[in-house]
Scaffold this motif. Structure first.
Motif, short mmCIF file in Angstrom:
data_model
loop_
_atom_site.label_atom_id
_atom_site.label_comp_id
_atom_site.label_asym_id
_atom_site.label_seq_id
_atom_site.Cartn_x
_atom_site.Cartn_y
_atom_site.Cartn_z
N HIS A 276 0.85 -1.26 -0.18
CA HIS A 276 0.05 -0.08 0.12
C HIS A 276 0.70 1.37 0.09
O HIS A 276 0.56 2.28 -0.77
CB HIS A 276 -0.80 -0.12 1.20
CG HIS A 276 -2.09 -0.85 0.97
ND1 HIS A 276 -2.23 -2.01 0.81
CD2 HIS A 276 -3.62 -0.38 1.01
CE1 HIS A 276 -3.61 -2.56 0.74
NE2 HIS A 276 -4.25 -1.49 0.77
N ILE A 277 1.90 1.26 0.71
CA ILE A 277 2.67 2.44 0.85
C ILE A 277 3.29 2.98 -0.28
O ILE A 277 2.98 3.93 -0.71
CB ILE A 277 4.02 2.34 2.04
CG1 ILE A 277 3.06 2.13 3.43
CG2 ILE A 277 4.64 3.65 1.85
CD1 ILE A 277 4.15 1.87 4.54
N PRO A 278 4.02 2.22 -1.18
CA PRO A 278 4.41 2.45 -2.63
C PRO A 278 3.41 3.07 -3.33
O PRO A 278 3.58 3.86 -4.23
CB PRO A 278 5.56 1.31 -2.93
CG PRO A 278 4.74 0.14 -2.34
CD PRO A 278 4.61 0.80 -0.82
N THR A 279 2.51 2.25 -3.54
CA THR A 279 1.16 2.61 -4.24
C THR A 279 0.53 3.94 -4.18
O THR A 279 0.27 4.80 -5.02
CB THR A 279 0.07 1.52 -4.42
OG1 THR A 279 0.59 0.17 -4.53
CG2 THR A 279 -0.97 1.95 -5.35
N LYS A 280 0.17 4.49 -2.91
CA LYS A 280 -0.16 5.58 -2.74
C LYS A 280 0.91 6.57 -2.45
O LYS A 280 0.42 7.75 -2.86
CB LYS A 280 -0.77 5.62 -1.05
CG LYS A 280 -2.00 4.62 -1.27
CD LYS A 280 -2.77 4.61 0.19
CE LYS A 280 -3.98 3.66 0.08
NZ LYS A 280 -4.58 3.71 1.46
N VAL A 281 2.32 6.56 -2.47
CA VAL A 281 3.36 7.44 -2.54
C VAL A 281 3.30 7.82 -4.02
O VAL A 281 3.32 8.97 -4.52
CB VAL A 281 4.60 6.76 -2.26
CG1 VAL A 281 5.57 7.93 -2.71
CG2 VAL A 281 4.75 6.76 -0.81
N GLN A 282 2.90 6.92 -5.10
CA GLN A 282 2.70 6.93 -6.52
C GLN A 282 1.57 8.02 -6.82
O GLN A 282 1.62 8.83 -7.71
CB GLN A 282 2.82 5.79 -7.11
CG GLN A 282 4.06 5.03 -7.47
CD GLN A 282 4.50 5.61 -8.56
OE1 GLN A 282 5.51 6.77 -8.34
NE2 GLN A 282 4.45 5.16 -9.88
N GLY A 283 0.47 7.69 -6.31
CA GLY A 283 -0.96 7.95 -6.73
C GLY A 283 -1.44 9.16 -5.86
O GLY A 283 -2.28 9.89 -6.26
N PHE A 284 -1.16 9.48 -4.67
CA PHE A 284 -1.58 10.45 -3.91
C PHE A 284 -0.79 11.74 -3.73
O PHE A 284 0.55 11.46 -3.34
CB PHE A 284 -1.74 10.11 -2.31
CG PHE A 284 -3.02 8.98 -2.06
CD1 PHE A 284 -3.64 8.19 -3.28
CD2 PHE A 284 -3.49 8.88 -0.89
CE1 PHE A 284 -4.34 7.40 -2.87
CE2 PHE A 284 -4.65 8.02 -0.66
CZ PHE A 284 -5.07 7.31 -1.64
#
Length: 350
Positions: A276-284
Motif C-alpha cells: 500500500h505505501i509505495p502505491t499511495k506514494v505514487q498516486g496520492f
C-alpha cells in the motif's frame, strides 16, 4: 454504447464522500465512453450529492428497480433504488453510524448479486467504513472479505494499481505479527499465479512477476529470518516450473523503484503496508501551498473472484462529505480498469 460493458457502481458509505465522488465522475463524459453505468444506492442521497457538487442542472437521476430499465445516455445517472434511505436527514454527513453502515453494506451485496446473476458485467465500489458496517452487525474487515464470502471464493488476493504500477498481497487486513505467519509457500504460490493471470487479462503476454522478500535484505541468507529460504524461494521455484516468469526474492527497499522503472509488470508483496505505501506514494499527490490533494489516484482489485470487483484506493473521506470538493480521479481510474477487464472477459466468452 450497446457493446459497452454494464458496470454496477456502489455509492459507498452515504455519510462519506462516495455519492459526491460518483456525481463528479458522472460529469466526465469518458464514463459513458467506457461503460454503461448503474449506481447502486438511494436516489435521495445521490440527488443531495448532485446539489452539493453543483451538478444538479447537468445530470438527471433516472430511478430504476431493474437493470433492464436503465437508460444509458450522457447526463443521465441510473440509480438502482435500494429503498434504504428515504430522506437525507436520516444520515449525518461525516459521521460513522450503523444506519450508514447498513446502507453501504447492502449496496455492496446488491452489486455482487447483480454480477453473479450476469445482470451486470462488473462492479465498481466506492469506499465503505469498516467501523460502520461492523456497527450494523456485518463483521467483515473490508470489501475483499465481503466479496469472497458472498461469491464463495476461498482463493483470492488484493491488487493495487496506479497506471502500470501494480502490486498484489499475500496478506492484507491482519496484524503484522500474523502477516509474518501467513507467509507460507502455498499461499505465496497462489498469489504469484493470480498476479500472472491478471496481467494476462490486461493484455500483457509475458508478465514479469517480482516477488518481494519479507525481511530486511531478504533475510541476508538467514541472518534476519528464514522465511525467504523456507517459504518464498520454494514458491518462486514452483511458479517457474509452471511457466511463470517469477523473479526473486527481491529486496523490498528496491523492488518498487525497479517496478516503476519498468523492470516488472507486478510485484507480489508479503503484507498490507508493504504494497500500500509505495502505491499511495505514487498516486496520492498533496499540494503543500494550497493544503489540498491535487490527486488521489490508484485502484484496488480483488483477484480470484468469479466476478469483477474494482474499487477506489482511498477511504470514505468523511472530512470532505458535504463540501462537494472530493477528488473523483480514483473512481475514474477504477471505472477504466473495470471496463477494460469486463471487455476482456466478454471477448473470451465470445
Amino acid at each position: 454504447m450497446a457493446q459497452l460493458p454494464i458496470l454496477a457502481i456502489t455509492a459507498g458509505d452515504p455519510a462519506g464522500a462516495g455519492p459526491e465522488i460518483t456525481a463528479r465522475a458522472f460529469a466526465n463524459d469518458s464514463v459513458y465512453e467506457m461503460c454503461r453505468p448503474v449506481v447502486i444506492g438511494d436516489p435521495c442521497m445521490m440527488q443531495q450529492a448532485l446539489v452539493c457538487t453543483g451538478l444538479n442542472d447537468q445530470i438527471r437521476i433516472h430511478v430504476i428497480e431493474d437493470v433492464k430499465d436503465a437508460v444509458y445516455e450522457k447526463s443521465i445517472m441510473n440509480v438502482y433504488d435500494m429503498h434504504l434511505i428515504s430522506d437525507p436527514s436520516e444520515i449525518e454527513l461525516g459521521k460513522i453510524s450503523k444506519e450508514a453502515g447498513e446502507a453501504a453494506f447492502q449496496y455492496v451485496v446488491k452489486a455482487i448479486q447483480l454480477a453473479m446473476a450476469d445482470e451486470v458485467d462488473g462492479t465498481i465500489t466506492n469506499a465503505i467504513s469498516k467501523e460502520a458496517i461492523n456497527l450494523a452487525g456485518h463483521h467483515y474487515s473490508g470489501h475483499t472479505e465481503i466479496y469472497a464470502d458472498y461469491t464463495g471464493t476461498k482463493r483470492y488476493c488484493m491488487m493495487l494499481a496506479h497506471n502500470d504500477f501494480r502490486v498484489v498481497h499475500v496478506s492484507t487486513h491482519v496484524s503484522l505479527r500474523e502477516a509474518c505467519d501467513r507467509c507460507k509457500k502455498e499461499r505465496i504460490l497462489d498469489v504469484i499465479e493470480m498476479a500472472d493471470e491478471v496481467c494476462r487479462d490486461l493484455g500483457i503476454k509475458e508478465p514479469k512477476v517480482a516477488v518481494a522478500g519479507l525481511n530486511p535484505h531478504c533475510g541476508e541468507h538467514g541472518m534476519f529470518g528464514r522465511e525467504e529460504i523456507e517459504e518464498i524461494e520454494p514458491a518462486i521455484a514452483e511458479a517457474k516450473e509452471k511457466g511463470i516468469q517469477a523473479i526473486g526474492p527481491c529486496p523490498p527497499d528496491t523492488v518498487f523503484s525497479q517496478a516503476i522503472g519498468g523492470w516488472y509488470d507486478i510485484v507480489v508483496c508479503m503484507y498490507h503496508d508493504q504494497g500500500h505505501i509505495p502505491t499511495k506514494v505514487q498516486g496520492f499527490v498533496y499540494d503543500r501551498e494550497r493544503q489540498q490533494w491535487n490527486a488521489v489516484a490508484g485502484i484496488n482489485i480483488t483477484l480470484g473472484l468469479p466476478i469483477i470487483r474494482v474499487s477506489v484506493d482511498h477511504g470514505t473521506a468523511f472530512d470532505h462529505a458535504g463540501k462537494g470538493d472530493a477528488n473523483e480521479l480514483s473512481l475514474l481510474n477504477s471505472i477504466e480498469y473495470g471496463a477494460k477487464m469486463a471487455l476482456s472477459r466478454l471477448e473470451k466468452r465470445g
